[in-house]
Design a protein around this motif. Structure first.
Motif, PDB file in Angstrom:
ATOM      1  N   ALA A  41      -3.520  -3.919  -3.318  1.00  0.00           N
ATOM      2  CA  ALA A  41      -3.663  -2.907  -4.092  1.00  0.00           C
ATOM      3  C   ALA A  41      -2.430  -1.928  -3.770  1.00  0.00           C
ATOM      4  O   ALA A  41      -1.831  -1.290  -4.875  1.00  0.00           O
ATOM      5  N   GLN A  42      -2.384  -1.483  -2.790  1.00  0.00           N
ATOM      6  CA  GLN A  42      -1.318  -0.575  -2.345  1.00  0.00           C
ATOM      7  C   GLN A  42      -0.008  -1.209  -2.629  1.00  0.00           C
ATOM      8  O   GLN A  42       0.978  -0.571  -2.955  1.00  0.00           O
ATOM      9  N   ARG A  43       0.389  -2.493  -2.093  1.00  0.00           N
ATOM     10  CA  ARG A  43       1.506  -3.032  -2.160  1.00  0.00           C
ATOM     11  C   ARG A  43       1.960  -3.184  -3.805  1.00  0.00           C
ATOM     12  O   ARG A  43       3.059  -3.107  -4.191  1.00  0.00           O
ATOM     13  N   MET A  44       1.053  -3.438  -4.650  1.00  0.00           N
ATOM     14  CA  MET A  44       1.266  -3.501  -6.114  1.00  0.00           C
ATOM     15  C   MET A  44       1.507  -2.311  -6.678  1.00  0.00           C
ATOM     16  O   MET A  44       2.656  -2.145  -7.228  1.00  0.00           O
ATOM     17  N   SER A  45       0.962  -1.154  -6.191  1.00  0.00           N
ATOM     18  CA  SER A  45       1.166   0.130  -6.714  1.00  0.00           C
ATOM     19  C   SER A  45       2.696   0.516  -6.242  1.00  0.00           C
ATOM     20  O   SER A  45       3.460   1.408  -6.997  1.00  0.00           O
ATOM     21  N   SER A  46       3.046   0.233  -4.879  1.00  0.00           N
ATOM     22  CA  SER A  46       4.040   0.649  -4.493  1.00  0.00           C
ATOM     23  C   SER A  46       5.247  -0.244  -5.105  1.00  0.00           C
ATOM     24  O   SER A  46       6.405   0.351  -5.100  1.00  0.00           O
ATOM     25  N   GLY A  47       5.170  -1.279  -5.676  1.00  0.00           N
ATOM     26  CA  GLY A  47       6.058  -2.181  -6.019  1.00  0.00           C
ATOM     27  C   GLY A  47       6.273  -1.638  -7.429  1.00  0.00           C
ATOM     28  O   GLY A  47       7.541  -1.849  -8.054  1.00  0.00           O
ATOM     29  N   LEU A  48       5.439  -0.886  -8.308  1.00  0.00           N
ATOM     30  CA  LEU A  48       5.548  -0.422  -9.487  1.00  0.00           C
ATOM     31  C   LEU A  48       6.367   0.800  -9.701  1.00  0.00           C
ATOM     32  O   LEU A  48       6.661   1.261 -10.433  1.00  0.00           O
ATOM     33  N   GLU A  49       6.524   1.413  -8.566  1.00  0.00           N
ATOM     34  CA  GLU A  49       7.141   2.788  -8.403  1.00  0.00           C
ATOM     35  C   GLU A  49       8.797   2.549  -8.365  1.00  0.00           C
ATOM     36  O   GLU A  49       9.340   3.705  -7.936  1.00  0.00           O
ATOM     37  N   SER A  50       9.347   1.487  -8.411  1.00  0.00           N
ATOM     38  CA  SER A  50      10.724   1.313  -8.269  1.00  0.00           C
ATOM     39  C   SER A  50      11.447   1.819  -9.419  1.00  0.00           C
ATOM     40  O   SER A  50      11.246   1.506 -10.584  1.00  0.00           O
ATOM     41  N   PHE A  51      12.185   2.787  -9.257  1.00  0.00           N
ATOM     42  CA  PHE A  51      13.189   3.350 -10.367  1.00  0.00           C
ATOM     43  C   PHE A  51      14.144   2.197 -11.223  1.00  0.00           C
ATOM     44  O   PHE A  51      14.105   2.377 -12.288  1.00  0.00           O
ATOM     45  N   PRO A  52      14.740   1.629 -10.283  1.00  0.00           N
ATOM     46  CA  PRO A  52      15.532   0.550 -10.958  1.00  0.00           C
ATOM     47  C   PRO A  52      14.838  -0.259 -11.920  1.00  0.00           C
ATOM     48  O   PRO A  52      15.310  -0.928 -12.990  1.00  0.00           O
ATOM     49  N   LEU A  53      13.662  -0.453 -11.609  1.00  0.00           N
ATOM     50  CA  LEU A  53      12.638  -1.797 -12.370  1.00  0.00           C
ATOM     51  C   LEU A  53      12.371  -1.054 -13.629  1.00  0.00           C
ATOM     52  O   LEU A  53      11.984  -1.778 -14.426  1.00  0.00           O
TER      53      LEU A  53
END
Length: 158
Positions: A41-53
């Motif tokens: 869950a932590q890795r998924m939420s940190s992956g969604l915080e990418s500004f370029p995406l």
């Protein structure tokens, strides 16, 4: 780990699609080892915080706004003034329109959808077949992913 393999094989034998088989085996692993759930869950939420995406859904919104707001029709009229008077001008309009739309939307699918709404009806009205209009819009939309602000280049760059 053997339980996960058993679940994987059992779901595969039941005839589920491979994606659901992999999801089921992953869920079985997380049931066996609950500490890993918080890490995922932590890795998924940190992956969604990418500004370029963030550019990906905004490209899709921009394509929908261009299709509904009339920008695509104005761009078509501009391309028609540039190359519409030449022989085979309607197909060249489709290609030039795809160059401009690809630079703005960054997605081949969005470009093909916009071309299907704007150029294919005009081609049909001027006597071309639906198949020819569809092929021209599909083939010309391939240029969108190689234009600089494309979705693929943004993901690759990030």
């Amino acid at each position: 780990m053997t339980i996960v393999a058993i679940v994987f094989v059992a779901l595969l034998v039941l005839g589920l699609p491979v994606g659901f088989v992999m999801l089921g085996a992953s869920m079985a692993y997380f049931v066996i080892n609950p500490m890993m759930t918080s890490l995922v869950a932590q890795r998924m939420s940190s992956g969604l915080e990418s500004f370029p995406l963030l550019a990906i859904p905004l490209f899709i919104v921009a394509g929908a706004a261009m299709a509904r707001g009339g920008i695509a029709d104005r761009l078509y009229a501009f391309c028609e003034t540039l190359v519409g008077h030449w022989r085979g001008g309607l197909a060249q309009i489709a290609v030039l329109n795809s160059v401009f739309m690809g630079a703005m939307s960054g997605s081949a699918n969005a470009d093909a959808a916009i071309d299907a709404r704007t150029i294919v009806p005009v081609m049909r009205a001027r006597g071309y077949s639906n198949a020819y209009g569809s092929v021209v819009s599909a083939a010309s939309s391939i240029i969108a992913p190689i234009m600089p602000p494309s979705i693929a280049l943004i993901v690759y760059g990030s």
